[in-house]
Design an enzyme around this catalytic site. Structure first.
Site, PDB file in Angstrom:
ATOM      1  N   ASP A 174      18.443  19.698   6.143  1.00  0.00           N
ATOM      2  CA  ASP A 174      19.520  20.495   5.458  1.00  0.00           C
ATOM      3  C   ASP A 174      20.744  20.553   6.381  1.00  0.00           C
ATOM      4  OD1 ASP A 174      18.879  23.263   3.307  1.00  0.00           O
ATOM      5  OD2 ASP A 174      20.892  22.502   4.334  1.00  0.00           O
TER       6      ASP A 174
ATOM      7  N   ASP B 252      22.642  15.693   6.692  1.00  0.00           N
ATOM      8  CA  ASP B 252      23.335  15.677   5.361  1.00  0.00           C
ATOM      9  C   ASP B 252      21.799  14.188   4.377  1.00  0.00           C
ATOM     10  OD1 ASP B 252      25.309  14.871   2.880  1.00  0.00           O
ATOM     11  OD2 ASP B 252      26.763  14.444   4.226  1.00  0.00           O
ATOM     12  N   VAL B 253      21.774  14.733   3.047  1.00  0.00           N
ATOM     13  CA  VAL B 253      21.207  13.819   2.414  1.00  0.00           C
ATOM     14  C   VAL B 253      21.879  12.844   2.193  1.00  0.00           C
ATOM     15  CG1 VAL B 253      18.528  15.006   2.529  1.00  0.00           C
ATOM     16  CG2 VAL B 253      20.812  15.563   0.940  1.00  0.00           C
TER      17      VAL B 253
ATOM     18  N   TYR C 150      26.340  18.551 -13.443  1.00  0.00           N
ATOM     19  CA  TYR C 150      25.067  19.160 -13.362  1.00  0.00           C
ATOM     20  C   TYR C 150      23.999  18.511 -14.079  1.00  0.00           C
ATOM     21  CZ  TYR C 150      21.268  22.223 -11.572  1.00  0.00           C
ATOM     22  OH  TYR C 150      19.702  22.542 -10.948  1.00  0.00           O
TER      23      TYR C 150
ATOM     24  N   LYS D 205      21.134  16.516 -13.213  1.00  0.00           N
ATOM     25  CA  LYS D 205      19.744  15.734 -13.552  1.00  0.00           C
ATOM     26  C   LYS D 205      19.157  15.240 -14.339  1.00  0.00           C
ATOM     27  CE  LYS D 205      19.158  19.288 -10.188  1.00  0.00           C
ATOM     28  NZ  LYS D 205      18.618  19.116  -9.156  1.00  0.00           N
TER      29      LYS D 205
ATOM     30  N   THR E  54      17.694  31.971  -6.723  1.00  0.00           N
ATOM     31  CA  THR E  54      17.606  32.138  -5.246  1.00  0.00           C
ATOM     32  C   THR E  54      19.265  32.268  -5.198  1.00  0.00           C
ATOM     33  OG1 THR E  54      18.647  29.812  -5.544  1.00  0.00           O
ATOM     34  CG2 THR E  54      16.526  29.937  -5.061  1.00  0.00           C
TER      35      THR E  54
END
Ligand SMILES: NC(=O)c1ccc[n+]([C@@H]2O[C@H](COP(=O)([O-])OP(=O)(O)OC[C@H]3O[C@@H](n4cnc5c(N)ncnc54)[C@H](O)[C@@H]3O)[C@@H](O)[C@H]2O)c1
Length: 261
Positions: free
Chosen positions: A39, A65-66, A157, A161, A192
């Protein structure tokens, strides 16, 4: 043997500092898995890892950092040295904003597509190259109901996805005979940190008070409740273990009956 144990597994969880990633990290470690949290948020990630270690279980935090392939590769080489051969990977890092289409900037497009879609592509590449060496592996990609159902103000978004679904299905097909399975989880709304911020944006869209947003959704959902973190954990354990050994390229809709495709 308890089929939901995860003894001997080494599981990378991206986005493991917060929300669903953190909940999965804590739960899987109790089932015997060794956890690597990737993360950007070191402080929160280290807290999760410390909590896991305080219970006598095994976890390490890696600031990754992905969206950066080199960083993913370096961390994953370290994971195998410190924790053992990689067996599983959960891509849970993600970002979401609600913005009217004509106000969406190119910057928001690049950021969202990079974190939600490109990073999933990069992480799957790195994960699979290790899993091929290890002879087996299971990957779960956190998609969303927004990976199947369009929403105004969530154009970018949704695009990211919908992409995660196609990406997962295509990779799953390519590695189906290599003992590597990839599946998606598509939750509706999970309360969350993501929704702590999104509720303000959704309130503007529907002209609601931010505190009315989640109860508003609860009314719309056929089961009249949001997704519990435990619902996500249960689906992930199923998809990551041999309980789902004949499933690949599939997606589990955790939506309380809201969507059935
Ligand atoms: N919360 C929901 O209602 C919901 C519903 C469906 C799908 N999802 C998806 O599930 C996943 C997890 O969502 P959540 O609600 O737990 O989110 P969250 O905001 O609580 O956690 C996301 C984590 O990703 C990390 N992250 C963001 N960019 C990163 C990067 N470049 N490199 C590394 N880490 C990065 C953040 O630091 C954070 O810790 C996301 O992919 C999200 O899109 C969420």
């Amino acid at each position: 043997m308890d089929k939901e144990r995860m003894d001997g597994r080494v599981i990378v969880i991206t986005g493991g500092s917060s929300g669903m990633g953190a909940a999965m990290a804590k739960d899987f470690s109790k089932r015997g898995a060794k956890i690597a949290v990737y993360d950007l948020n070191k402080e929160k990630g280290q807290q999760i890892v410390d909590e896991i270690k305080a219970k006598g279980n095994i976890a390490e935090f890696f600031k990754v950092d992905v969206t950066n392939k080199q960083a993913i590769e370096d961390a994953t080489n370290q994971v195998e040295i410190q924790l053992g051969p990689l067996t599983n990977w959960v891509n849970s890092a993600g970002i979401s904003r609600m913005v009217p289409f004509l106000d969406c900037s190119e910057e928001l497009w690049n950021l969202t597509l990079n974190v939600n879609l490109k990073a999933t592509f990069l992480c799957c590449q790195v994960a699979i190259s290790h899993m091929l060496n290890n002879g087996k592996g299971e990957i779960v990609n956190m998609c969303s109901l927004s990976g199947k159902k369009p929403s105004s103000w969530q154009t970018i978004y949704c695009a990211s996805k919908f992409g995660v679904l196609g990406l997962t299905q295509s990779i799953a097909k390519e590695f189906a005979d290599k003992n590597i399975r990839l599946n998606c989880i598509c939750p509706g709304i999970v309360h969350t940190e993501m929704w702590d911020k999104l509720k303000y944006e959704y309130a503007k869209k529907r002209n609601l008070d931010p505190e009315e947003v989640l109860p508003y959704f609860e009314k719309q959902i056929p089961m009249h409740r949001l997704v519990d973190l435990q619902d996500v954990i249960n689906a992930a354990v199923f998809l990551l273990t041999d309980n789902s050994s004949y499933l690949t390229g599939q997606s589990i809709n955790l939506v309380g009956g809201e969507w059935m495709d």
